[in-house]
Each structure stands twice: as structure tokens, then as C-alpha cells.
Design a protein around this motif. Structure first.
Motif, PDB file in Angstrom:
ATOM      1  N   PHE A  26       0.835  -1.212   0.000  1.00  0.00           N
ATOM      2  CA  PHE A  26       0.000   0.000   0.000  1.00  0.00           C
ATOM      3  C   PHE A  26       0.867   1.258   0.000  1.00  0.00           C
ATOM      4  CE2 PHE A  26      -3.610  -2.527   2.123  1.00  0.00           C
ATOM      5  CZ  PHE A  26      -4.108  -2.869   0.887  1.00  0.00           C
ATOM      6  N   THR A  27       1.952   1.243   0.752  1.00  0.00           N
ATOM      7  CA  THR A  27       2.829   2.417   0.802  1.00  0.00           C
ATOM      8  C   THR A  27       3.411   2.722  -0.578  1.00  0.00           C
ATOM      9  OG1 THR A  27       3.400   1.909   3.094  1.00  0.00           O
ATOM     10  CG2 THR A  27       4.874   3.379   1.900  1.00  0.00           C
ATOM     11  N   VAL A  28       3.826   1.683  -1.292  1.00  0.00           N
ATOM     12  CA  VAL A  28       4.387   1.885  -2.625  1.00  0.00           C
ATOM     13  C   VAL A  28       3.336   2.400  -3.600  1.00  0.00           C
ATOM     14  CG1 VAL A  28       5.451   0.704  -4.581  1.00  0.00           C
ATOM     15  CG2 VAL A  28       6.202   0.173  -2.266  1.00  0.00           C
ATOM     16  N   LEU A  29       2.097   1.860  -3.493  1.00  0.00           N
ATOM     17  CA  LEU A  29       1.053   2.264  -4.435  1.00  0.00           C
ATOM     18  C   LEU A  29       0.570   3.688  -4.183  1.00  0.00           C
ATOM     19  CD1 LEU A  29      -1.070  -1.027  -4.600  1.00  0.00           C
ATOM     20  CD2 LEU A  29       0.535  -0.149  -6.308  1.00  0.00           C
ATOM     21  N   LEU A  30       0.512   4.116  -2.930  1.00  0.00           N
ATOM     22  CA  LEU A  30       0.021   5.445  -2.603  1.00  0.00           C
ATOM     23  C   LEU A  30       1.079   6.525  -2.731  1.00  0.00           C
ATOM     24  CD1 LEU A  30      -2.154   4.554   0.532  1.00  0.00           C
ATOM     25  CD2 LEU A  30      -2.940   5.061  -1.791  1.00  0.00           C
ATOM     26  N   GLU A  31       2.316   6.148  -2.903  1.00  0.00           N
ATOM     27  CA  GLU A  31       3.378   7.149  -2.987  1.00  0.00           C
ATOM     28  C   GLU A  31       3.334   7.849  -4.341  1.00  0.00           C
ATOM     29  OE1 GLU A  31       8.291   7.392  -2.637  1.00  0.00           O
ATOM     30  OE2 GLU A  31       7.214   5.500  -2.312  1.00  0.00           O
ATOM     31  N   GLN A  32       3.362   9.168  -4.307  1.00  0.00           N
ATOM     32  CA  GLN A  32       3.316   9.969  -5.538  1.00  0.00           C
ATOM     33  C   GLN A  32       4.719  10.029  -6.132  1.00  0.00           C
ATOM     34  OE1 GLN A  32       0.595  11.202  -6.901  1.00  0.00           O
ATOM     35  NE2 GLN A  32       1.628  12.167  -8.626  1.00  0.00           N
ATOM     36  N   PRO A  33       4.897   9.507  -7.310  1.00  0.00           N
ATOM     37  CA  PRO A  33       6.246   9.555  -7.894  1.00  0.00           C
ATOM     38  C   PRO A  33       6.643  10.981  -8.242  1.00  0.00           C
ATOM     39  CG  PRO A  33       4.664   8.717  -9.490  1.00  0.00           C
ATOM     40  CD  PRO A  33       3.919   8.837  -8.196  1.00  0.00           C
ATOM     41  N   ALA A  34       7.860  11.315  -7.990  1.00  0.00           N
ATOM     42  CA  ALA A  34       8.369  12.659  -8.286  1.00  0.00           C
ATOM     43  C   ALA A  34       8.649  12.777  -9.773  1.00  0.00           C
ATOM     44  CB  ALA A  34       9.637  12.929  -7.480  1.00  0.00           C
ATOM     45  N   GLU A  35       8.354  13.978 -10.308  1.00  0.00           N
ATOM     46  CA  GLU A  35       8.617  14.219 -11.720  1.00  0.00           C
ATOM     47  C   GLU A  35      10.114  14.393 -11.943  1.00  0.00           C
ATOM     48  OE1 GLU A  35       6.421  17.548 -12.986  1.00  0.00           O
ATOM     49  OE2 GLU A  35       4.440  16.627 -12.632  1.00  0.00           O
ATOM     50  N   ASP A  36      10.523  13.858 -13.055  1.00  0.00           N
ATOM     51  CA  ASP A  36      11.947  13.959 -13.386  1.00  0.00           C
ATOM     52  C   ASP A  36      12.288  15.397 -13.745  1.00  0.00           C
ATOM     53  OD1 ASP A  36      12.161  11.278 -12.974  1.00  0.00           O
ATOM     54  OD2 ASP A  36      11.883  10.745 -15.095  1.00  0.00           O
ATOM     55  N   ALA A  37      13.238  15.958 -13.078  1.00  0.00           N
ATOM     56  CA  ALA A  37      13.670  17.328 -13.364  1.00  0.00           C
ATOM     57  C   ALA A  37      14.499  17.361 -14.639  1.00  0.00           C
ATOM     58  CB  ALA A  37      14.488  17.874 -12.198  1.00  0.00           C
ATOM     59  N   VAL A  38      14.201  18.349 -15.475  1.00  0.00           N
ATOM     60  CA  VAL A  38      14.919  18.504 -16.728  1.00  0.00           C
ATOM     61  C   VAL A  38      16.217  19.244 -16.448  1.00  0.00           C
ATOM     62  CG1 VAL A  38      14.865  19.412 -19.070  1.00  0.00           C
ATOM     63  CG2 VAL A  38      12.771  18.524 -18.012  1.00  0.00           C
ATOM     64  N   ALA A  39      17.265  18.653 -16.806  1.00  0.00           N
ATOM     65  CA  ALA A  39      18.570  19.265 -16.565  1.00  0.00           C
ATOM     66  C   ALA A  39      18.785  20.440 -17.511  1.00  0.00           C
ATOM     67  CB  ALA A  39      19.668  18.230 -16.757  1.00  0.00           C
ATOM     68  N   GLU A  40      19.330  21.506 -16.968  1.00  0.00           N
ATOM     69  CA  GLU A  40      19.621  22.672 -17.783  1.00  0.00           C
ATOM     70  C   GLU A  40      20.819  22.394 -18.693  1.00  0.00           C
ATOM     71  OE1 GLU A  40      20.292  25.935 -15.254  1.00  0.00           O
ATOM     72  OE2 GLU A  40      18.263  25.947 -14.379  1.00  0.00           O
ATOM     73  N   GLU A  41      20.667  22.876 -19.922  1.00  0.00           N
ATOM     74  CA  GLU A  41      21.754  22.694 -20.863  1.00  0.00           C
ATOM     75  C   GLU A  41      22.829  23.754 -20.613  1.00  0.00           C
ATOM     76  OE1 GLU A  41      20.324  22.724 -24.781  1.00  0.00           O
ATOM     77  OE2 GLU A  41      19.021  20.958 -24.560  1.00  0.00           O
ATOM     78  N   ASP A  42      24.011  23.302 -20.453  1.00  0.00           N
ATOM     79  CA  ASP A  42      25.134  24.203 -20.200  1.00  0.00           C
ATOM     80  C   ASP A  42      26.305  23.740 -21.052  1.00  0.00           C
ATOM     81  OD1 ASP A  42      26.929  25.989 -19.309  1.00  0.00           O
ATOM     82  OD2 ASP A  42      27.102  25.188 -17.272  1.00  0.00           O
ATOM     83  N   ASP A  43      26.537  24.510 -22.101  1.00  0.00           N
ATOM     84  CA  ASP A  43      27.633  24.145 -23.000  1.00  0.00           C
ATOM     85  C   ASP A  43      28.996  24.497 -22.435  1.00  0.00           C
ATOM     86  OD1 ASP A  43      25.791  23.226 -24.781  1.00  0.00           O
ATOM     87  OD2 ASP A  43      25.642  25.129 -25.862  1.00  0.00           O
ATOM     88  N   GLY A  44      29.028  25.259 -21.364  1.00  0.00           N
ATOM     89  CA  GLY A  44      30.300  25.637 -20.780  1.00  0.00           C
ATOM     90  C   GLY A  44      30.982  26.749 -21.559  1.00  0.00           C
TER      91      GLY A  44
END
Length: 491
Positions: free
Chosen positions: A371-389
Motif C-alpha cells: 500500500f505504501t508503494v502504491l500510494l506514494e506519488q512519484p516525483a517528476e523527473d527534473a529537466v537538466a539545464e543545458e550548459d555548453d560551458g
């Protein structure tokens, strides 16, 4: 005479007969130790090659010598490791057999070696202990003696090696049923007497046998420590180790003084000896005594380190274990398992293999965890900022020698070679320094001169470059001193 009554005369005769018999049990047991070697020699002509066709394979082969040679190899190997591998023993026996009988091929020599090693290890009886019956006079009954001549066991690195047992040492050392320290002392007393009488060849043989006894004495301690590693609870320090170590210390102290005295006696005899054969025997005797001294130094190391090694082995005893009455797997169950018939092993192989692995408990889901696994809200994957340096403009590395400098160097060298005089590298560079050319230009000259050694890259086609066999050393370069000769002058 009534039923069940004993005749006094018969009883007296029986007691008298039993008391008159000599107690030869120890001699009989020692004699039986050689039966496997004697049996091999007796029945060797019934053995052939691997196909069984050639029954003359062992004709002219002394299996007594081969068996003792195998024991000697194993004893020597215990001085640097825990014994000899099967490959080492087979290779050694095959070489000895082919020297004994030069007509043997490589495959036949290996066949002879395998037969001898199998006889020592009792392969015919599934590598079990030898078992022979003998008459025991004190009890007027038949008893059995069980023994092994060699052991095939893993060393601390789990590499299986052969090493002699106590019975194997007894067979090799000529049936001397004495403890190692007593045998060693007896041998060295004999050695001293033989040196005084000038019987140096016999003294050399006694010294070699005494050295083997030192190896056996050292192995007594190593075996106990190895057993403590394999099964920590089976070795008791007070009962199994303390007495052996104390006896070893006394043995080393006594033998150190004896070794020094014997080496001095041999050195004096060596100075007085004139015959070549006598001097050779004395030199071999001195080397054997020196080798025995090194073995005793190794024994001192074993004695010194035994306390720490035993404590390290005993740490396993303090692991938390549940009390159990099950026998130890390796020394008890595993040998019995290996000795089972092939048919039984094939039929029960899966069960046996499964029993050797630890049990794996199946994982069971806990309802609350589900139940704990099913009720847990998955976090959205954060989009990494593009940094060409940071962008860096590529800048090529400038040439070490600019084209103008190279052209100047070629022109100067051309003027030097135009004189038609044979020049060397050191002469050219000294002339350049006298002319006031800077360091960079002179280094460029060195590069051009050495490239001229390859005619395909030389720009001076009328100049022949050759080695002089000498070297030069200046502040800007050093190396082979090349010589530049004009083509016309060379002709």
C-alpha cells in the motif's frame, strides 16, 4: 569335568603360551607401512600402458626408487610451501623413469608416474586409507592398522598439494620409529662420529636424512596451525600447541650449538683434505649442514609467529552460532560423499548439490509495504539545464623552428658542405657557435644533421653520412658523432 568348568591345566598352558610370545606389534606395524610399495613392485609386470597391450612397460623400472623419490620431492616442497602439486610430482616421476629406462617415450613415462603416484595414494581403493591385519601377541588376537602414506589436501590458498604423512616420513627415513627431535639428535651424533673417522660419504648421507627429519619436525607445528585455520574449535593451545612449541624451542637451542661445531669440524677437515673426491664430499656435507641451519631458522620463524597465527584462527570461534549437533561438513561428510558409488551419486546428484548451498528463503510481500508503494506519488523527473560551458578558440601550437629559421640553417649548412671537407657533427656545431649563431638555430642544425642520416630525407644529395662509432656531448645535444663525406671524396 562339569559343563562350563575350566580346566586349570588348560588355563595355565594358555597363560604360559601367551606370556612367552614376544611383543612385535610395533615392528609389524612398521613393516606393513612398506606393503603398498612392495605390492607395486611385485605386480608391476601385470600393468601395461594405457591400452593394456604392452606388458613390458615396467620391465627395468624400479618402483621402489620411484616411490621414495616421490616422497623425497614432497618433503622438499614442504620447506617452501605446503607440498607438491600433482603436476609437479608426475613431471618429476616421469623424468626419473625415462632416465632409468631411456627407451620410454614421454607418454609411457607419464603412465609410469601415474601408476606410482596412484599406488602411494591408494587410488585402487578410492583413495581410502590402507588397511592391513596383523597378529597382536599381547592380546593373542588379530588387529588392523590403518594409515596413509601421502595426503592430497588444499593449502591456505585452496590449491591442492601432496605431502607425506607421518607414516610416509617413517617409510622414507628407514623405519626409525622415533620422535623427530630424538631422531635428529641420534643422526647428528652419528654424523659427528663419521666425520671424525673420515667417512665423509656416509656422513653426507646421514646429514641428508637428518635434514629430512628437521622438515618433519617443522611440519608438525604447521599442520596444527593449518588445522586451527580449517576448524578453530578442534585445536586446543595447551593440549596441542604449547608442548610442541616448547619442545621445538629446546630442539633449536640444542641444534644451533651442534651445527656451529659441525661446520667448524668440516671446515678443518676440508683444509686438511687432499683428494678431490674427499673435498667434493666435504663441500656437499657443508652445504647440507648449511641448508639444515636455514630450515631451523624457518622453524624459529614458525615458532615466533605461531601465537599470533593461532589467535587469528581462533577469532572464528567467537562468531555467534546456534548450538548444533551436526557433524563438520569437510572432514566427515564430504569424504563419505565422495566415496559413494557412481550410480548413487548420479541418482542423488541434484539433492547433494542443493545440500551444499545455504538455504535461500523466498521473499514475501508485506501488505503495508505494498500500500505504501502504491500510494506514494512519484516525483517528476527534473529537466537538466543545458550548459555548453565556456567556449575556447583552438589555437594551434606554433612550430618550434619557423620556416625562415629552417631556411637559414639549410643555407648555412650548404655553405659548410661546399668547402668539400669531411665534417663531423661536433665540428659543425662548434663552427656554428664560433660564427655567433644563437642556441635555437644551432638546435635546428642538430635536427637537420641527424635527419640527413636517412638519405631519403636529406637535402644534401652530394654528401654521404656515416657512423664513426664515437659520441659527442655538447651543451645543446649529445649522441652519435656522424661524419659527412663528399661523394667525390668517398670515391
Amino acid at each position: 569335568m562339569t559343563d562350563g568348568a575350566l580346566d586349570p591345566v588348560s588355563v595355565a598352558l594358555t597363560i604360559s603360551a601367551s606370556s612367552s610370545l614376544l611383543d612385535l606389534s610395533r615392528q609389524q606395524r612398521n613393516l606393513l607401512l612398506l606393503r603398498p610399495v612392495f605390492q607395486l613392485e611385485r605386480y608391476k609386470m601385470m600393468l601395461g600402458d594405457e591400452g593394456g597391450a604392452d606388458r613390458t612397460l615396467f620391465q627395468g623400472v624400479d618402483t621402489h626408487y620411484l616411490a621414495l623419490s616421490a616422497l623425497d620431492l614432497m618433503m622438499e616442497a614442504t620447506t617452501i610451501s605446503s607440498g607438491s602439486t600433482s603436476a609437479d610430482v608426475l613431471m618429476h616421476l616421469a623424468e626419473v623413469a625415462m632416465r632409468m629406462k631411456p627407451s620410454l617415450s614421454t607418454s609411457q613415462g607419464r603412465r609410469v608416474a601415474e601408476v606410482v603416484l596412484d599406488a602411494l595414494d591408494n587410488k585402487a581403493n578410492n583413495h581410502r586409507e590402507f588397511s592391513f591385519d596383523y597378529f597382536d601377541a599381547p592380546t593373542c588376537s588379530t588387529k588392523s592398522v590403518r594409515f596413509r602414506l601421502v595426503r592430497f589436501e588444499p593449502d591456505p590458498e585452496d590449491l591442492y598439494r601432496y605431502r607425506p604423512t607421518a607414516e610416509g616420513y617413517l617409510v622414507y627415513l628407514g623405519m626409525l620409529d622415533l620422535s623427530p627431535e630424538d631422531s635428529q639428535e641420534l643422526m647428528e651424533k652419528m654424523l659427528d662420529l663419521l666425520v671424525q673417522r673420515g667417512r665423509f660419504e656416509a656422513a653426507l648421507e646421514i646429514a641428508r636424512r637428518a635434514r629430512k627429519l628437521s622438515i618433519e619436525y617443522r611440519q608438525l607445528i604447521r599442520d596444527r596451525l593449518y588445522q586451527a585455520y580449517r576448524a578453530p574449535g578442534s585445536v586446543n593451545w595447551t593440549r596441542d600447541m604449547s608442548g610442541r612449541l616448547e619442545a621445538a624451542r629446546v630442539h633449536v637451542r640444542q641444534r644451533q650449538a651442534e651445527d656451529t661445531r659441525m661446520e667448524e669440524a668440516v671446515a678443518e677437515s676440508l683444509i686438511k683434505a687432499d683428494e678431490v673426491r674427499t673435498r667434493q664430499s666435504l663441500i656437499q656435507l657443508r652445504e647440507t649442514l648449511h641448508s639444515a641451519s636455514l630450515l631451523r631458522l624457518q622453524l624459529v620463524t614458525d615458532i615466533t609467529e605461531s601465537n599470533e597465527r593461532f589467535i587469528e584462527a581462533q577469532r572464528a570461534v567467537f562468531r555467534t552460532r546456534k548450538p548444533t549437533g551436526l557433524p563438520d561438513l569437510e572432514p566427515q561428510l564430504l569424504p563419505q560423499l565422495v566415496n559413494l558409488p557412481i550410480q548413487t551419486l548420479v541418482a542423488e546428484g541434484d539433492i547433494f548439490i542443493s545440500a551444499l548451498y545455504p538455504p535461500a528463503w523466498p521473499k514475501v510481500y508485506d501488505l503495508n509495504s505494498v500500500f505504501t508503494v502504491l500510494l506514494e506519488q512519484p516525483a517528476e523527473d527534473a529537466v537538466a539545464e543545458e550548459d555548453d560551458g565556456d567556449m575556447t578558440v583552438f589555437e594551434p601550437i606554433p612550430d618550434q623552428f619557423p620556416k625562415e629559421l629552417v631556411q637559414q640553417a639549410h643555407e648555412w649548412l650548404g655553405s659548410m658542405f661546399a668547402t668539400g671537407v669531411t665534417l663531423r657533427v661536433d665540428q659543425v656545431l662548434e663552427a656554428a657557435e664560433d660564427a655567433g649563431l644563437d642556441r635555437t638555430l644551432r638546435r635546428c642544425l642538430v635536427l637537420i644533421l641527424f635527419r640527413s642520416f636517412a638519405q631519403s630525407e636529406s637535402e644534401f644529395k652530394d654528401v654521404h653520412v656515416q657512423l664513426t662509432g664515437t659520441e659527442f656531448m655538447l651543451d645543446i645535444a649529445q649522441g652519435d658523432n656522424l661524419e659527412f663525406v663528399q661523394q667525390g671524396e668517398k670515391q
